[in-house]
Scaffold this active site. Structure first.
Site, PDB file in Angstrom:
ATOM      1  N   CYS A 107      42.482  32.310  30.424  1.00  0.00           N
ATOM      2  CA  CYS A 107      43.888  32.142  30.866  1.00  0.00           C
ATOM      3  C   CYS A 107      44.230  33.364  31.588  1.00  0.00           C
ATOM      4  O   CYS A 107      45.047  34.275  30.648  1.00  0.00           O
ATOM      5  CB  CYS A 107      44.408  31.726  30.203  1.00  0.00           C
ATOM      6  SG  CYS A 107      46.384  30.916  30.472  1.00  0.00           S
ATOM      7  N   CYS A 110      48.359  33.701  30.678  1.00  0.00           N
ATOM      8  CA  CYS A 110      48.726  33.478  29.103  1.00  0.00           C
ATOM      9  C   CYS A 110      47.729  33.360  27.837  1.00  0.00           C
ATOM     10  O   CYS A 110      47.261  34.636  28.154  1.00  0.00           O
ATOM     11  CB  CYS A 110      50.205  32.294  28.527  1.00  0.00           C
ATOM     12  SG  CYS A 110      49.745  31.072  30.068  1.00  0.00           S
ATOM     13  N   SER A 111      47.237  32.274  27.819  1.00  0.00           N
ATOM     14  CA  SER A 111      46.625  31.672  26.924  1.00  0.00           C
ATOM     15  C   SER A 111      46.610  30.760  26.488  1.00  0.00           C
ATOM     16  O   SER A 111      46.164  29.874  25.075  1.00  0.00           O
ATOM     17  CB  SER A 111      46.461  32.470  25.309  1.00  0.00           C
ATOM     18  OG  SER A 111      47.994  31.736  25.074  1.00  0.00           O
ATOM     19  N   CYS A 112      46.346  29.853  28.112  1.00  0.00           N
ATOM     20  CA  CYS A 112      46.157  28.360  27.757  1.00  0.00           C
ATOM     21  C   CYS A 112      44.613  28.507  27.474  1.00  0.00           C
ATOM     22  O   CYS A 112      43.941  28.941  28.310  1.00  0.00           O
ATOM     23  CB  CYS A 112      45.989  27.887  29.018  1.00  0.00           C
ATOM     24  SG  CYS A 112      47.787  27.951  29.512  1.00  0.00           S
TER      25      CYS A 112
END
Lengths: 204, 225
Positions: A107, A110-112
């Site tokens: 991702c 962000c940090s999906c």
């Protein structure tokens, strides 16, 4: 929305642990947070959800052709029945490694990450280095994980820019004929389902 | 240009450390607490996931780079809570609550929080049928930007702006972050997985065999056919 150059968080203590404590205390006093609910959330993501869930699905895909077909065609009803559903895992897509293609997930924005199947992402997945480089030089990143792909294999990187969550189905290692789903699941590492690793060889 | 969070392709970030923060059970207590606080505050119903992402993106670039992961989450959370009127800047500064919040009844409850989280929060909606068939050649918007809110949230990374790719999956209509992050409605749009060759995105230095796939909303795309 918050605006540029308008950052109320700067009123909180700068030490991060104190910052969290200060906010938790204030929100508790305002009735917005129940500390026991925070304990329950931590317990869920620490003790009940993790890569063992994804490994169970991969092992079953390796073993059961009908289940495999459902996971590829329309996985959500079956995952819900199995209790492998929840926040950050509402829209799963399984991408399979083959002799020709190696898949890898990132991702960049962000940090999906598929929480119900893999838990909370490891630090490196959320790092600037991984987010920056997985899309641009995936083979160099793979080498940092000790993974070298056979000559001629394509790398396909999936950047999780929406609420769809991708899980890599690693190739089943040789020498695993006749192994139970439970034995197979033990070979499926977290990294192999992100695509920065391969499934372990039996006896490794 | 885009904001600091838009990391894809940035040079100079160093090596990836595969041992970094591997297991959540071993995380520092304040990391766990920060995660739980963010999750719990979502129950208050005063914002949505897109707004919470945008709040982190609005952190000062120097802070964004200096903060550890959960510091970004805490910074975004505090800013969002003040912006939405859930707490005041004065309360943050003093640590003293000015009474119980009118939305306190929505607070996450220990006995039901797990069931609510396991129940999910799907982002598909009834909406327009997709206009772009699988196999359609498409070009992404250039430059990446939110076309209705200047400087607003968007999910087209800069590295894929103005690039030509091919639709490989149709995901149905999904909540549109460019609208939802700004509380302008869910405005669901068809979402697609679009495949680009690595060389289209990075030039000749990329391996000619490799590909990158992104999920992109219909309004980010125009047909090249």
């Amino acid at each position: 929305m918050p605006h540029d150059h308008d950052h109320p968080h700067s009123h909180l203590p700068s030490d991060p642990a104190l910052r969290v404590k200060a906010l938790e205390t204030l929100l508790t006093d305002k009735g917005l947070v129940d500390p026991a609910a925070l304990d329950a959330i931590i317990d869920l993501y620490q003790n009940k959800i993790g890569p063992q869930n994804g490994a169970k699905v991969v092992a079953k895909m390796w073993s059961d052709a009908d289940f495999h077909k459902r996971m590829i065609d329309d996985p959500m009803p079956t995952l819900q029945e199995m209790g492998l559903y929840g926040r950050q895992g509402e829209h799963m897509v399984f991408v399979e490694n083959t002799d020709d293609v190696h898949n890898m997930v990132v991702c960049t924005l962000c940090s999906c990450y598929p929480w119900p199947l893999l838990g909370i992402p490891p630090g490196w997945y959320k790092s600037d280095a991984y987010r920056a480089r997985a899309v641009r030089e995936p083979r160099v990143v793979l080498a940092e994980f000790g993974v070298t792909l056979p000559e001629g294999k394509k790398v396909r990187v999936w950047d999780s820019t929406a609420e769809v969550r991708y899980l890599v189905v690693p190739q089943r290692p040789s020498g695993t004929d006749g192994m139970s789903e439970e034995e197979l699941a033990a070979l499926v590492t977290r990294d192999s389902m992100i695509g920065t690793g391969l499934a372990q060889e039996p006896g490794a | 240009m885009s904001r600091i969070h838009d990391m894809g392709g940035r040079l100079g970030t160093g090596a990836v450390d595969p041992q970094d923060g591997y297991d959540f059970a071993e995380a520092k207590d304040w990391h766990k607490r920060a995660l739980a606080l963010n999750v719990a505050c979502g129950f208050l119903g005063q914002w949505n996931i897109d707004a919470s992402r945008h709040a982190r993106e609005l952190l000062d670039p120097q802070e964004y780079m200096a903060f550890s992961y959960y510091e970004k989450w805490m910074g975004g959370l505090a800013d969002l809570m003040v912006d939405r009127g859930v707490v005041t800047a004065g309360e943050l500064a003093s640590g003293q609550a000015a009474g119980v919040s009118p939305v306190a009844e929505r607070a996450a409850k220990p006995e039901t929080v797990e069931a609510v989280l396991m129940n999910g929060s799907p982002y598909t909606r009834d909406g327009d049928a997709p206009k772009l068939a699988v196999g359609t050649k498409v070009k992404t918007r250039r430059i990446t930007r939110n076309v209705t809110v200047p400087g607003g949230h968007t999910r087209l990374p800069a590295y894929a702006a103005g690039a030509v790719g091919e639709v490989v999956l149709q995901h149905g209509a999904h909540v549109f972050p460019d609208s939802n992050a700004h509380f302008k409605g869910e405005a669901a749009e068809p979402l697609y997985a679009v495949r680009f060759t690595a060389q289209e995105l990075w030039g000749e230095e990329a391996d000619p065999r490799d590909e990158v796939v992104l999920d992109l909303w219909q309004s980010y795309l125009e047909s090249e056919q």
